[in-house]
Design a protein around this motif. Sequence first.
Motif, PDB file in Angstrom:
ATOM      1  N   ALA A  83       0.959  -1.201   0.176  1.00 44.66           N
ATOM      2  CA  ALA A  83       0.049  -0.305   0.054  1.00 44.66           C
ATOM      3  C   ALA A  83       0.941   1.189   0.208  1.00 44.66           C
ATOM      4  CB  ALA A  83      -0.924   0.162   1.255  1.00 44.66           C
ATOM      5  N   VAL A  84       0.593   2.232  -0.390  1.00 44.49           N
ATOM      6  CA  VAL A  84       0.950   3.573  -0.474  1.00 44.49           C
ATOM      7  C   VAL A  84       0.071   4.506   0.279  1.00 44.49           C
ATOM      8  CG1 VAL A  84       1.960   5.421  -1.868  1.00 44.49           C
ATOM      9  CG2 VAL A  84       2.431   3.270  -2.681  1.00 44.49           C
ATOM     10  N   ILE A  85       0.555   5.745   1.102  1.00 39.17           N
ATOM     11  CA  ILE A  85      -0.069   6.347   1.571  1.00 39.17           C
ATOM     12  C   ILE A  85       0.157   7.875   1.342  1.00 39.17           C
ATOM     13  CG2 ILE A  85      -0.547   7.824   3.975  1.00 39.17           C
ATOM     14  CD1 ILE A  85       0.167   4.881   4.973  1.00 39.17           C
ATOM     15  N   CYS A  86      -0.584   8.687   0.446  1.00 37.26           N
ATOM     16  CA  CYS A  86      -0.277  10.061   0.103  1.00 37.26           C
ATOM     17  C   CYS A  86      -0.685  10.931   1.139  1.00 37.26           C
ATOM     18  CB  CYS A  86      -1.054  10.201  -1.109  1.00 37.26           C
ATOM     19  SG  CYS A  86      -0.432   9.278  -2.529  1.00 37.26           S
ATOM     20  N   LEU A  87       0.129  11.858   1.579  1.00 41.17           N
ATOM     21  CA  LEU A  87      -0.132  12.866   2.440  1.00 41.17           C
ATOM     22  C   LEU A  87       0.308  14.381   2.041  1.00 41.17           C
ATOM     23  CD1 LEU A  87       1.493  11.053   5.741  1.00 41.17           C
ATOM     24  CD2 LEU A  87      -0.820  10.962   5.221  1.00 41.17           C
ATOM     25  N   GLY A  88      -1.031  15.065   2.327  1.00 38.80           N
ATOM     26  CA  GLY A  88      -0.555  16.384   1.634  1.00 38.80           C
ATOM     27  C   GLY A  88      -1.743  17.490   2.419  1.00 38.80           C
ATOM     28  N   PHE A 122      -5.611   8.150   0.106  1.00 43.64           N
ATOM     29  CA  PHE A 122      -5.696   9.697   0.236  1.00 43.64           C
ATOM     30  C   PHE A 122      -5.826  10.003   1.296  1.00 43.64           C
ATOM     31  CE2 PHE A 122      -8.450  13.560  -0.170  1.00 43.64           C
ATOM     32  CZ  PHE A 122      -7.746  14.077  -1.335  1.00 43.64           C
ATOM     33  N   GLY A 123      -4.729  10.756   1.795  1.00 45.75           N
ATOM     34  CA  GLY A 123      -4.196  11.447   3.098  1.00 45.75           C
ATOM     35  C   GLY A 123      -4.148  12.857   2.944  1.00 45.75           C
ATOM     36  N   VAL A 124      -4.900  13.510   2.335  1.00 49.16           N
ATOM     37  CA  VAL A 124      -4.867  14.624   1.989  1.00 49.16           C
ATOM     38  C   VAL A 124      -5.802  15.631   2.579  1.00 49.16           C
ATOM     39  CG1 VAL A 124      -4.361  16.452  -0.072  1.00 49.16           C
ATOM     40  CG2 VAL A 124      -3.563  14.501  -0.354  1.00 49.16           C
ATOM     41  N   LEU A 125      -5.463  16.600   3.128  1.00 49.07           N
ATOM     42  CA  LEU A 125      -6.310  17.728   3.832  1.00 49.07           C
ATOM     43  C   LEU A 125      -6.812  18.807   2.956  1.00 49.07           C
ATOM     44  CD1 LEU A 125      -4.688  18.461   7.650  1.00 49.07           C
ATOM     45  CD2 LEU A 125      -6.574  16.498   6.742  1.00 49.07           C
ATOM     46  N   THR A 126      -8.191  19.061   2.660  1.00 46.97           N
ATOM     47  CA  THR A 126      -8.486  20.100   1.936  1.00 46.97           C
ATOM     48  C   THR A 126      -9.276  21.064   2.657  1.00 46.97           C
ATOM     49  OG1 THR A 126     -10.373  18.669   1.131  1.00 46.97           O
ATOM     50  CG2 THR A 126      -8.602  18.365  -0.142  1.00 46.97           C
ATOM     51  N   THR A 127      -8.656  22.144   3.237  1.00 51.32           N
ATOM     52  CA  THR A 127      -9.405  22.762   4.389  1.00 51.32           C
ATOM     53  C   THR A 127      -9.486  24.076   3.859  1.00 51.32           C
ATOM     54  OG1 THR A 127      -7.077  23.308   5.330  1.00 51.32           O
ATOM     55  CG2 THR A 127      -8.280  21.195   6.171  1.00 51.32           C
ATOM     56  N   ASP A 128     -10.405  25.042   4.403  1.00 51.89           N
ATOM     57  CA  ASP A 128     -10.712  26.288   4.281  1.00 51.89           C
ATOM     58  C   ASP A 128      -9.816  27.207   4.700  1.00 51.89           C
ATOM     59  OD1 ASP A 128     -13.160  25.598   3.165  1.00 51.89           O
ATOM     60  OD2 ASP A 128     -14.359  25.812   4.759  1.00 51.89           O
ATOM     61  N   ASN A 129      -8.810  26.646   6.033  1.00 55.48           N
ATOM     62  CA  ASN A 129      -8.041  27.581   6.596  1.00 55.48           C
ATOM     63  C   ASN A 129      -6.749  26.869   7.292  1.00 55.48           C
ATOM     64  OD1 ASN A 129      -8.910  27.123   9.158  1.00 55.48           O
ATOM     65  ND2 ASN A 129     -10.822  28.261   8.551  1.00 55.48           N
ATOM     66  N   GLN A 130      -5.967  27.519   7.651  1.00 54.48           N
ATOM     67  CA  GLN A 130      -4.728  26.927   8.502  1.00 54.48           C
ATOM     68  C   GLN A 130      -5.207  26.159   9.815  1.00 54.48           C
ATOM     69  OE1 GLN A 130      -1.701  26.908   7.217  1.00 54.48           O
ATOM     70  NE2 GLN A 130      -0.508  26.149   9.165  1.00 54.48           N
ATOM     71  N   GLN A 131      -6.274  26.822  10.451  1.00 55.66           N
ATOM     72  CA  GLN A 131      -6.596  26.177  11.741  1.00 55.66           C
ATOM     73  C   GLN A 131      -7.365  24.864  11.596  1.00 55.66           C
ATOM     74  OE1 GLN A 131      -5.952  27.380  14.968  1.00 55.66           O
ATOM     75  NE2 GLN A 131      -6.681  25.411  15.097  1.00 55.66           N
ATOM     76  N   GLN A 132      -8.182  24.921  10.443  1.00 58.24           N
ATOM     77  CA  GLN A 132      -8.851  23.657  10.075  1.00 58.24           C
ATOM     78  C   GLN A 132      -7.737  22.406   9.968  1.00 58.24           C
ATOM     79  OE1 GLN A 132     -11.520  24.179   6.974  1.00 58.24           O
ATOM     80  NE2 GLN A 132     -13.185  24.876   8.283  1.00 58.24           N
ATOM     81  N   GLU A 147      -5.356   8.005  10.412  1.00 59.33           N
ATOM     82  CA  GLU A 147      -6.495   7.688   9.349  1.00 59.33           C
ATOM     83  C   GLU A 147      -6.027   6.730   8.166  1.00 59.33           C
ATOM     84  OE1 GLU A 147      -9.614  10.014   9.174  1.00 59.33           O
ATOM     85  OE2 GLU A 147      -9.150  11.211  10.667  1.00 59.33           O
ATOM     86  N   ALA A 148      -5.105   7.630   7.578  1.00 58.36           N
ATOM     87  CA  ALA A 148      -4.478   7.253   6.443  1.00 58.36           C
ATOM     88  C   ALA A 148      -3.670   5.803   6.480  1.00 58.36           C
ATOM     89  CB  ALA A 148      -3.751   8.146   5.605  1.00 58.36           C
ATOM     90  N   ALA A 149      -2.855   5.644   7.820  1.00 57.69           N
ATOM     91  CA  ALA A 149      -2.076   4.643   8.067  1.00 57.69           C
ATOM     92  C   ALA A 149      -3.027   3.130   8.298  1.00 57.69           C
ATOM     93  CB  ALA A 149      -1.273   4.773   9.201  1.00 57.69           C
TER      94      ALA A 149
END
Length: 164
Positions: A83-88, A122-132, A147-149
């Motif tokens: 498996a491959v985990i992508c983090l961004g 898909f361990g990519v955060l897609t947030t509205d702001n830095q705090q999220q 969660e991704a792991a």
Amino acid sequence: MATQLKNLSDFSNTEIPSAAPYRFGIVVAEWNAEITNALYQGAYQSLVNNGALAENIFSYQVPGSFELTSGADLLLQKGNLDAVICLGCVIQGETRHFDFICDAVAHGVSNVSVKYSKPVIFGVLTTDNQQQAIDRAGGKHGNKGDEAAITAIKMAALAETLNS
């Protein structure tokens, strides 16, 4: 908001198989490094805590989230990975760049997974702001890296079950 008071990284209600028999790739975007480093630490520690051997975890950095797809593809071309985990992390800005990047990465990760018949997570955060992003990278909502792991472990075990 449904997640307002919820730790999204609570796995107390699910069984997690041992990660010991599997080999994992982790591809981490350098962009938004404060967040992606926290995601990486969460993912790596979750793999180890669930039995993965350190020598079976292969970690690589790519410039940004857009390059996660290419990084995962390169790892699966060259490595014997389960498996491959992508983090961004992509944080909404003032332009539509956010929409294009998020869409491309989501589709790209999915396409690489199908191409190789291997779990690509898909361990990519897609947030509205830095705090999220902070809240989801070890903050009050848990760590998306964890969660991704866990997803990678569960999908590797599923693939092994279905292939045997």
